[in-house]
Design a protein around this motif. Structure first.
Motif, PDB file in Angstrom:
ATOM      1  N   LEU A   1       0.814  -1.253  -0.088  1.00 59.43           N
ATOM      2  CA  LEU A   1      -0.030   0.049  -0.053  1.00 59.43           C
ATOM      3  C   LEU A   1       0.899   0.978   0.287  1.00 59.43           C
ATOM      4  N   LEU A   2       2.059   1.245   0.733  1.00 56.51           N
ATOM      5  CA  LEU A   2       2.771   2.515   0.798  1.00 56.51           C
ATOM      6  C   LEU A   2       3.589   2.564  -0.630  1.00 56.51           C
ATOM      7  N   MET A   3       3.706   1.340  -1.190  1.00 53.92           N
ATOM      8  CA  MET A   3       4.349   1.607  -2.738  1.00 53.92           C
ATOM      9  C   MET A   3       3.356   2.159  -3.865  1.00 53.92           C
ATOM     10  N   GLN A   4       1.897   1.831  -3.352  1.00 52.01           N
ATOM     11  CA  GLN A   4       0.911   2.515  -4.246  1.00 52.01           C
ATOM     12  C   GLN A   4       0.829   3.887  -3.924  1.00 52.01           C
ATOM     13  N   LEU A   5       0.894   4.127  -2.720  1.00 54.39           N
ATOM     14  CA  LEU A   5       0.832   5.727  -2.241  1.00 54.39           C
ATOM     15  C   LEU A   5       1.964   6.383  -2.890  1.00 54.39           C
ATOM     16  N   LEU A   6       3.150   5.995  -3.161  1.00 55.80           N
ATOM     17  CA  LEU A   6       4.239   6.876  -3.828  1.00 55.80           C
ATOM     18  C   LEU A   6       3.893   6.622  -5.277  1.00 55.80           C
ATOM     19  N   ALA A   7       3.417   5.388  -5.738  1.00 61.10           N
ATOM     20  CA  ALA A   7       3.307   5.509  -7.284  1.00 61.10           C
ATOM     21  C   ALA A   7       2.068   6.227  -7.727  1.00 61.10           C
ATOM     22  N   ASN A   8       0.990   6.405  -6.772  1.00 60.29           N
ATOM     23  CA  ASN A   8       0.020   7.609  -7.501  1.00 60.29           C
ATOM     24  C   ASN A   8       0.403   8.999  -7.422  1.00 60.29           C
ATOM     25  N   LEU A   9       1.203   9.305  -6.331  1.00 56.98           N
ATOM     26  CA  LEU A   9       1.971  10.579  -6.291  1.00 56.98           C
ATOM     27  C   LEU A   9       2.768  10.997  -7.599  1.00 56.98           C
ATOM     28  N   ILE A  10       3.600   9.942  -7.823  1.00 54.01           N
ATOM     29  CA  ILE A  10       4.439  10.123  -9.072  1.00 54.01           C
ATOM     30  C   ILE A  10       3.644  10.075 -10.449  1.00 54.01           C
ATOM     31  N   GLN A  11       2.847   9.314 -10.457  1.00 56.09           N
ATOM     32  CA  GLN A  11       1.838   9.315 -11.665  1.00 56.09           C
ATOM     33  C   GLN A  11       1.101  10.542 -11.965  1.00 56.09           C
ATOM     34  N   ASN A  12       0.781  11.209 -10.515  1.00 55.03           N
ATOM     35  CA  ASN A  12      -0.116  12.426 -10.650  1.00 55.03           C
ATOM     36  C   ASN A  12       1.153  13.458 -11.274  1.00 55.03           C
ATOM     37  N   ALA A  13       2.563  13.492 -10.866  1.00 51.05           N
ATOM     38  CA  ALA A  13       3.446  14.346 -11.188  1.00 51.05           C
ATOM     39  C   ALA A  13       3.710  14.335 -12.585  1.00 51.05           C
ATOM     40  N   LEU A  14       3.816  13.167 -13.254  1.00 51.76           N
ATOM     41  CA  LEU A  14       4.387  12.865 -14.284  1.00 51.76           C
ATOM     42  C   LEU A  14       2.892  13.292 -15.485  1.00 51.76           C
ATOM     43  N   ARG A  15       1.696  13.126 -14.934  1.00 56.83           N
ATOM     44  CA  ARG A  15       0.377  13.470 -15.807  1.00 56.83           C
ATOM     45  C   ARG A  15       0.327  15.114 -16.066  1.00 56.83           C
ATOM     46  N   TYR A  16       0.874  15.703 -14.729  1.00 50.18           N
ATOM     47  CA  TYR A  16       0.233  17.167 -14.813  1.00 50.18           C
ATOM     48  C   TYR A  16       1.727  18.113 -15.063  1.00 50.18           C
TER      49      TYR A  16
ATOM     50  N   LEU B   1       9.379  10.840   7.223  1.00 53.47           N
ATOM     51  CA  LEU B   1       8.342  11.857   6.508  1.00 53.47           C
ATOM     52  C   LEU B   1       8.857  11.549   4.960  1.00 53.47           C
ATOM     53  N   LEU B   2       7.644  11.309   4.027  1.00 51.85           N
ATOM     54  CA  LEU B   2       7.864  11.119   2.836  1.00 51.85           C
ATOM     55  C   LEU B   2       7.481  12.246   2.252  1.00 51.85           C
ATOM     56  N   SER B   3       7.841  12.867   1.018  1.00 52.63           N
ATOM     57  CA  SER B   3       7.340  13.927   0.065  1.00 52.63           C
ATOM     58  C   SER B   3       7.506  13.750  -1.160  1.00 52.63           C
ATOM     59  N   VAL B   4       6.639  14.159  -2.029  1.00 53.44           N
ATOM     60  CA  VAL B   4       6.985  13.909  -3.688  1.00 53.44           C
ATOM     61  C   VAL B   4       6.531  15.312  -4.246  1.00 53.44           C
ATOM     62  N   SER B   5       7.820  16.130  -4.876  1.00 50.94           N
ATOM     63  CA  SER B   5       7.451  17.398  -5.388  1.00 50.94           C
ATOM     64  C   SER B   5       7.502  17.395  -7.090  1.00 50.94           C
ATOM     65  N   ASP B   6       6.731  18.091  -7.687  1.00 52.64           N
ATOM     66  CA  ASP B   6       6.905  18.248  -9.067  1.00 52.64           C
ATOM     67  C   ASP B   6       6.900  19.779  -9.507  1.00 52.64           C
ATOM     68  N   GLU B   7       7.185  19.952 -10.738  1.00 50.15           N
ATOM     69  CA  GLU B   7       7.139  21.438 -11.304  1.00 50.15           C
ATOM     70  C   GLU B   7       5.818  21.636 -12.195  1.00 50.15           C
ATOM     71  N   GLY B   8       4.864  21.087 -11.788  1.00 56.13           N
ATOM     72  CA  GLY B   8       3.568  21.156 -12.474  1.00 56.13           C
ATOM     73  C   GLY B   8       2.742  22.620 -12.325  1.00 56.13           C
ATOM     74  N   PRO B   9       1.808  22.675 -12.634  1.00 49.66           N
ATOM     75  CA  PRO B   9       0.860  24.032 -12.277  1.00 49.66           C
ATOM     76  C   PRO B   9       0.473  24.281 -10.784  1.00 49.66           C
ATOM     77  N   GLY B  10       0.543  23.026 -10.270  1.00 45.04           N
ATOM     78  CA  GLY B  10       0.009  22.925  -8.936  1.00 45.04           C
ATOM     79  C   GLY B  10      -1.546  22.844  -8.693  1.00 45.04           C
ATOM     80  N   ILE B  11      -1.689  23.037  -7.224  1.00 41.70           N
ATOM     81  CA  ILE B  11      -3.279  23.229  -7.194  1.00 41.70           C
ATOM     82  C   ILE B  11      -3.487  24.100  -6.042  1.00 41.70           C
ATOM     83  N   PRO B  12      -4.558  25.231  -6.496  1.00 40.15           N
ATOM     84  CA  PRO B  12      -4.714  26.130  -5.592  1.00 40.15           C
ATOM     85  C   PRO B  12      -4.891  25.886  -4.160  1.00 40.15           C
TER      86      PRO B  12
END
Length: 379
Positions: A274-289, A304-315
């Motif tokens: 489940l923790l692998m799926q959690l990180l996979a979803n965050l990475i997939q969202n980063a790649l998608r947007y 502490l775990l965190s995933v950061s991207d350089e996309g448009p972000g969320i208000p």
């Protein structure tokens, strides 16, 4: 010495002068020798019935007789006894009235709680029980209100999710029906056979509908807490290595870069899949947007775990809404997902008693999703 005592003492002296003995009680408790020549006792006036306490002592000069009237003492004793009885009666009456008042007050408050629960049972989930005071009944009412509020929120979420499900499934179902209807029209009216492309498009719509239901079922299983049965110690160091090994080729193929940062990774109690799926979803969202050529950063700092991207972000005002199932931001790429990625992340985090928070990415650009595991879960 008062007149009545003087009269009784005179009678007693006359009796002694005549050689008569003063009467004493038969029980022997109130007449006793005080010495070889002394006697102490009580004498009752045969005419008035009054009692006199006396001391009789033989001396060389004669008999010395001292007396004291006990009538006033008896009157005082009776007055004190009567006063104590009245006080006891008054105390019992006051206690009874206080108990009755407390019972009526408690019954009134219990009736308020009962009426409130009855209203909730009838579907009035906005009903709250307001009691004055700070006692056990007030605490009970507070807990009932908290439970009712959570129930109301759950029902609201259920209605919102049901509406979202109906809305999200309506589009692929409409497309599927249109494609089948078009193919049928061509077949019946024009004699055109159904092509491979027609069937492929229909299968794509069916796969999208099936994927939505499977994601919702997976979300429901996670929210039910069933995954706790598979909890084991999980090293976040090994988990990030596993993510890098799995997703590094995928990220590079999509034209992005995956960066891993680790500082003293801890171990937590959880389900590794489940923790692998959690990180996979965050990475997939980063790649998608995210934009082409961006850097997706996975950080692990102790628990502490965190995933950061350089996309448009969320208000900021949308941070809570995007965690709801099937909720999607209105963007040009809205139809690319189901709106369940962050909902699954939230459910997995809550299953592990971790906190999910969303914030701006590095330098104020993109999005950073942070999962903070509880300190007690750290091994």
């Amino acid at each position: 010495m008062d007149a009545r005592l003087s009269d009784r003492m005179e009678l007693a002296v006359k009796a002694l002068a005549a050689g008569e003995a003063l009467p004493t009680p038969d029980d022997g408790e109130s007449a006793r020798l005080t010495g070889d020549t002394g006697r102490f006792g009580f004498w009752t006036d045969p005419e008035q019935g009054a009692e006199t306490r006396y001391l009789q002592r033989q001396t060389p000069q004669g008999v010395v007789l001292l007396g004291e009237n006990t009538e006033r003492q008896e009157e005082l004793r009776h007055i004190l006894a009567a006063g104590m009885q009245l006080s006891l009666l008054g105390s019992l009456l006051a206690a009874g009235l206080a108990a009755m008042w407390m019972a009526l007050r408690a019954q009134k408050r219990l009736n308020m709680i009962t009426d409130g629960l009855a209203d909730v049972a009838r579907g009035q989930l906005d009903r709250r029980i307001n009691l004055e005071g700070n006692d056990d009944l007030n605490l009970l009412a507070g807990r009932i209100n908290a439970t009712t509020a959570r129930l109301e929120q759950a029902m609201t979420d259920m209605r919102v999710q049901s509406s979202n499900i109906a809305h999200d499934l309506r589009t692929p179902l409409a497309r599927l029906r249109a494609e089948i209807e078009t193919s049928l029209t061509r077949l019946v009216e024009n004699g055109r056979a159904v092509t491979e492309d027609d069937l492929g498009e229909a299968l794509d719509q069916i796969d999208q509908i099936t994927g939505t239901f499977e994601a919702l079922l997976r979300l429901a299983r996670i929210e039910s807490g069933a995954g706790r049965a598979n909890f084991v110690p999980v090293s976040l160091d090994e988990l990030t290595d596993r993510v890098q090994e799995t997703f590094d080729p995928v990220v590079e193929e999509a034209g992005h870069r995956l960066a891993i940062e680790k500082v003293a990774p801890a171990s937590v109690h959880g389900d590794p899949d489940l923790l692998m799926q959690l990180l996979a979803n965050l990475i997939q969202n980063a790649l998608r947007y995210g934009p082409m050529g961006q850097t997706v950063t996975l950080r692990c700092h102790q628990a502490l775990l965190s995933v950061s991207d350089e996309g448009p972000g969320i208000p900021f005002e949308e941070h809570e809404r995007v965690l709801q199932p099937l909720y999607q931001l209105k963007t040009d790429r809205q139809d690319e997902g189901l709106g369940l990625g962050l909902s699954l992340v939230q459910a997995i985090a809550e299953l592990h008693e971790a906190e999910l928070s969303l914030s701006d990415g590095p330098n104020g650009h993109g999005l950073t999703a942070t999962i903070r595991f509880p300190s007690q879960a750290t091994l």
